[in-house]
Design a protein around this motif. Structure first.
Motif, PDB file in Angstrom:
ATOM      1  N   UNK A 102       0.844  -1.194   0.000  1.00 51.39           N
ATOM      2  CA  UNK A 102       0.000   0.000   0.000  1.00 51.39           C
ATOM      3  C   UNK A 102       0.879   1.244   0.000  1.00 51.39           C
ATOM      4  N   UNK A 103       0.309   2.346  -0.416  1.00 48.26           N
ATOM      5  CA  UNK A 103       1.027   3.623  -0.390  1.00 48.26           C
ATOM      6  C   UNK A 103       0.029   4.756  -0.237  1.00 48.26           C
ATOM      7  N   UNK A 104       0.507   5.880   0.282  1.00 47.87           N
ATOM      8  CA  UNK A 104      -0.305   7.083   0.435  1.00 47.87           C
ATOM      9  C   UNK A 104       0.232   8.138  -0.523  1.00 47.87           C
ATOM     10  N   UNK A 105      -0.606   8.574  -1.461  1.00 47.05           N
ATOM     11  CA  UNK A 105      -0.212   9.603  -2.398  1.00 47.05           C
ATOM     12  C   UNK A 105      -0.478  10.984  -1.839  1.00 47.05           C
ATOM     13  N   UNK A 106       0.255  11.966  -2.326  1.00 44.59           N
ATOM     14  CA  UNK A 106       0.104  13.334  -1.819  1.00 44.59           C
ATOM     15  C   UNK A 106      -0.056  14.331  -2.961  1.00 44.59           C
ATOM     16  N   UNK A 107      -0.675  15.455  -2.630  1.00 44.02           N
ATOM     17  CA  UNK A 107      -0.689  16.619  -3.511  1.00 44.02           C
ATOM     18  C   UNK A 107       0.340  17.596  -2.959  1.00 44.02           C
ATOM     19  N   UNK A 108       1.121  18.183  -3.836  1.00 47.43           N
ATOM     20  CA  UNK A 108       2.217  19.046  -3.392  1.00 47.43           C
ATOM     21  C   UNK A 108       2.062  20.468  -3.888  1.00 47.43           C
ATOM     22  N   UNK A 109       2.480  21.394  -3.031  1.00 46.43           N
ATOM     23  CA  UNK A 109       2.612  22.799  -3.424  1.00 46.43           C
ATOM     24  C   UNK A 109       4.099  23.113  -3.325  1.00 46.43           C
ATOM     25  N   UNK A 110       4.775  23.094  -4.470  1.00 49.97           N
ATOM     26  CA  UNK A 110       6.223  23.310  -4.484  1.00 49.97           C
ATOM     27  C   UNK A 110       6.554  24.765  -4.194  1.00 49.97           C
ATOM     28  N   UNK A 111       7.533  24.955  -3.341  1.00 52.33           N
ATOM     29  CA  UNK A 111       7.939  26.299  -2.951  1.00 52.33           C
ATOM     30  C   UNK A 111       9.206  26.703  -3.687  1.00 52.33           C
ATOM     31  N   UNK A 112      10.270  25.922  -3.507  1.00 52.78           N
ATOM     32  CA  UNK A 112      11.539  26.246  -4.138  1.00 52.78           C
ATOM     33  C   UNK A 112      11.518  25.736  -5.575  1.00 52.78           C
ATOM     34  N   UNK A 113      11.325  26.636  -6.531  1.00 56.00           N
ATOM     35  CA  UNK A 113      11.224  26.241  -7.930  1.00 56.00           C
ATOM     36  C   UNK A 113      12.584  26.054  -8.584  1.00 56.00           C
ATOM     37  N   UNK A 114      13.610  26.621  -8.011  1.00 57.58           N
ATOM     38  CA  UNK A 114      14.936  26.523  -8.625  1.00 57.58           C
ATOM     39  C   UNK A 114      15.600  25.225  -8.188  1.00 57.58           C
ATOM     40  N   UNK A 115      15.848  24.256  -9.132  1.00 56.27           N
ATOM     41  CA  UNK A 115      16.455  22.986  -8.742  1.00 56.27           C
ATOM     42  C   UNK A 115      17.900  23.155  -8.277  1.00 56.27           C
ATOM     43  N   UNK A 116      18.600  24.129  -8.859  1.00 55.58           N
ATOM     44  CA  UNK A 116      19.988  24.395  -8.465  1.00 55.58           C
ATOM     45  C   UNK A 116      20.195  25.903  -8.434  1.00 55.58           C
ATOM     46  N   UNK A 117      21.277  26.300  -7.809  1.00 58.94           N
ATOM     47  CA  UNK A 117      21.631  27.713  -7.823  1.00 58.94           C
ATOM     48  C   UNK A 117      20.892  28.524  -6.774  1.00 58.94           C
ATOM     49  N   UNK A 118      21.021  29.845  -6.907  1.00 57.58           N
ATOM     50  CA  UNK A 118      20.443  30.752  -5.940  1.00 57.58           C
ATOM     51  C   UNK A 118      18.949  30.931  -6.169  1.00 57.58           C
ATOM     52  N   UNK A 119      18.290  31.367  -5.121  1.00 61.42           N
ATOM     53  CA  UNK A 119      16.856  31.654  -5.241  1.00 61.42           C
ATOM     54  C   UNK A 119      16.662  32.969  -5.988  1.00 61.42           C
ATOM     55  N   UNK A 120      15.421  33.168  -6.445  1.00 61.92           N
ATOM     56  CA  UNK A 120      15.082  34.401  -7.151  1.00 61.92           C
ATOM     57  C   UNK A 120      13.689  34.824  -6.722  1.00 61.92           C
ATOM     58  N   UNK A 121      13.162  35.857  -7.368  1.00 64.55           N
ATOM     59  CA  UNK A 121      11.829  36.332  -7.000  1.00 64.55           C
ATOM     60  C   UNK A 121      10.762  35.256  -7.263  1.00 64.55           C
ATOM     61  N   UNK A 122      11.025  34.326  -8.186  1.00 66.34           N
ATOM     62  CA  UNK A 122      10.060  33.259  -8.478  1.00 66.34           C
ATOM     63  C   UNK A 122       9.898  32.295  -7.305  1.00 66.34           C
ATOM     64  N   UNK A 123      10.886  32.279  -6.406  1.00 68.30           N
ATOM     65  CA  UNK A 123      10.820  31.393  -5.244  1.00 68.30           C
ATOM     66  C   UNK A 123      10.066  32.021  -4.078  1.00 68.30           C
ATOM     67  N   UNK A 124       9.619  33.256  -4.243  1.00 66.22           N
ATOM     68  CA  UNK A 124       8.840  33.913  -3.186  1.00 66.22           C
ATOM     69  C   UNK A 124       7.406  33.394  -3.262  1.00 66.22           C
ATOM     70  N   UNK A 125       7.169  32.227  -2.657  1.00 64.18           N
ATOM     71  CA  UNK A 125       5.862  31.574  -2.747  1.00 64.18           C
ATOM     72  C   UNK A 125       5.001  31.842  -1.522  1.00 64.18           C
ATOM     73  N   UNK A 126       5.507  32.651  -0.610  1.00 63.32           N
ATOM     74  CA  UNK A 126       4.742  33.076   0.562  1.00 63.32           C
ATOM     75  C   UNK A 126       4.608  34.597   0.509  1.00 63.32           C
ATOM     76  N   UNK A 127       3.835  35.144   1.413  1.00 61.53           N
ATOM     77  CA  UNK A 127       3.743  36.600   1.500  1.00 61.53           C
ATOM     78  C   UNK A 127       4.839  37.157   2.397  1.00 61.53           C
TER      79      UNK A 127
END
Length: 331
Positions: free
Chosen positions: A159-184
């Motif tokens: 058996x397994x439990x599946x999840x729905x995800x809200x990804x926050x960090x969109x950048x797989x590598x490197x520094x964060x940018x304004x696109x990673x601002x997923x909160x207020x």
């Protein structure tokens, strides 16, 4: 001479006992509504129904989690909508500050109140101790928010439990940018507010502003950051830069709102599907173990009639036996 066989009496007793056993079983099925109540009734059906009942309970827990997630998303969406309206008002105030002869200090008083309301809205958007628009040291912004969404049993029994995800960090590598601002608001003391639209300086950097403008300062390292606001000494060039930064913030806020809306829609669809699965489980279990109440009730009535007839047969057999016994006693 002696009589040692009572064939008719024994036959009547056998029939009566057999009817009694059938009546007991039928009455149990009518009382419980089940034709398979324990493993001895039907081992295969009992085992299958037991597993299905366990899976149905797991599906029920998934539905509860989805309901809680939907309520959390409602709260987050309300905060996003309200915040977009407040930031739009701040943008309008900044535009008004570009007019000649305007009292910028009075304009700034309005902006200050709007910014205070922004922080209040963000920090109070909590449901069941979970806030999806403001984070602090207890949160890891690089990890996605996950919601239990499905329970699956595979053919091999795993058996397994599946999840729905809200990804926050969109950048797989490197520094964060304004696109990673997923909160207020990002109030982590270990950061610079980079994961909050209202606390990130990346919007200012990407707009090419002369200063690191932020809407609100976070609880982290805010060295070099300047909160958006105006005064009598603020130049038109600086106001225009602030307007450009706020406009970029609004663009990211609508992106976050759209992501929340899409996830909320997915939660609704998944909850509807989970309800359909629950209904399917109920129907499947019913087909395996539930008794046909109409048939069982008719069967019980028939057995009661048979029992009455069997009792009459036993009485007749006993009476006949006594008569014969008395005849032989007179010899």
């Amino acid at each position: 001479m002696s009589i040692y066989r009572r064939t008719s009496v024994d036959a009547a007793l056998y029939v009566l006992r057999d009817i009694g056993r059938s009546m007991t079983e039928t009455q149990r099925q009518v009382t419980t509504g089940l034709r398979v109540e324990k493993a001895s009734d039907n081992g295969a059906y009992w085992a299958i129904s037991s597993i299905l009942k366990s899976d149905q309970a797991a599906q029920s827990a998934i539905r509860d989690a989805l309901g809680l997630a939907a309520a959390t998303m409602d709260t987050a969406n309300a905060a996003i909508d309200s915040s977009i309206d407040l930031v739009s008002q701040i943008k309008a105030k900044l535009v008004a500050a570009t007019e000649s002869g305007v009292d910028k200090d009075k304009v700034n008083d309005d902006i200050t109140q709007l910014k205070a309301q922004l922080r209040s809205v963000s920090q109070s958007a909590t449901f069941n101790s979970d806030n999806w628009v403001a984070i602090d040291d207890a949160d890891d912004p690089s990890k996605p928010r996950e919601i239990p969404a499905s329970f699956t049993r595979y053919a091999d029994g795993t058996v397994s439990v599946g999840t729905l995800s809200y990804d926050v960090d969109l950048a797989p590598v490197g520094l964060t940018s304004s696109k990673d601002a997923r909160y207020l608001i990002d109030d982590r003391t270990t950061g610079t507010g980079e994961y909050g639209v209202l606390t990130s300086q990346y919007f200012s950097t990407e707009a090419g502003a002369s200063q690191n403008y932020v809407m609100l300062k976070s609880a982290g390292n805010t060295t070099g950051q300047v909160e958006i606001g105006v005064s009598a000494s603020t130049t038109s060039s600086q106001v225009n830069e602030m307007i450009a930064v706020v406009d970029k913030m609004l663009g990211q806020m609508t992106t976050v709102g759209a992501s929340f809306g899409a996830l909320e829609k997915r939660i609704t669809l998944q909850n509807d599907f989970a309800q359909s699965l629950d209904d399917s489980y109920s129907r499947g279990i019913s087909r395996l173990i539930d008794a046909d109440m109409e048939e069982r009730s008719s069967r019980l009535t028939a057995l009661q009639t048979q029992q009455q007839l069997a009792l009459q047969s036993l009485n007749i057999a006993n009476a006949t036996y006594d008569t014969v016994r008395q005849l032989f006693q007179n010899l």
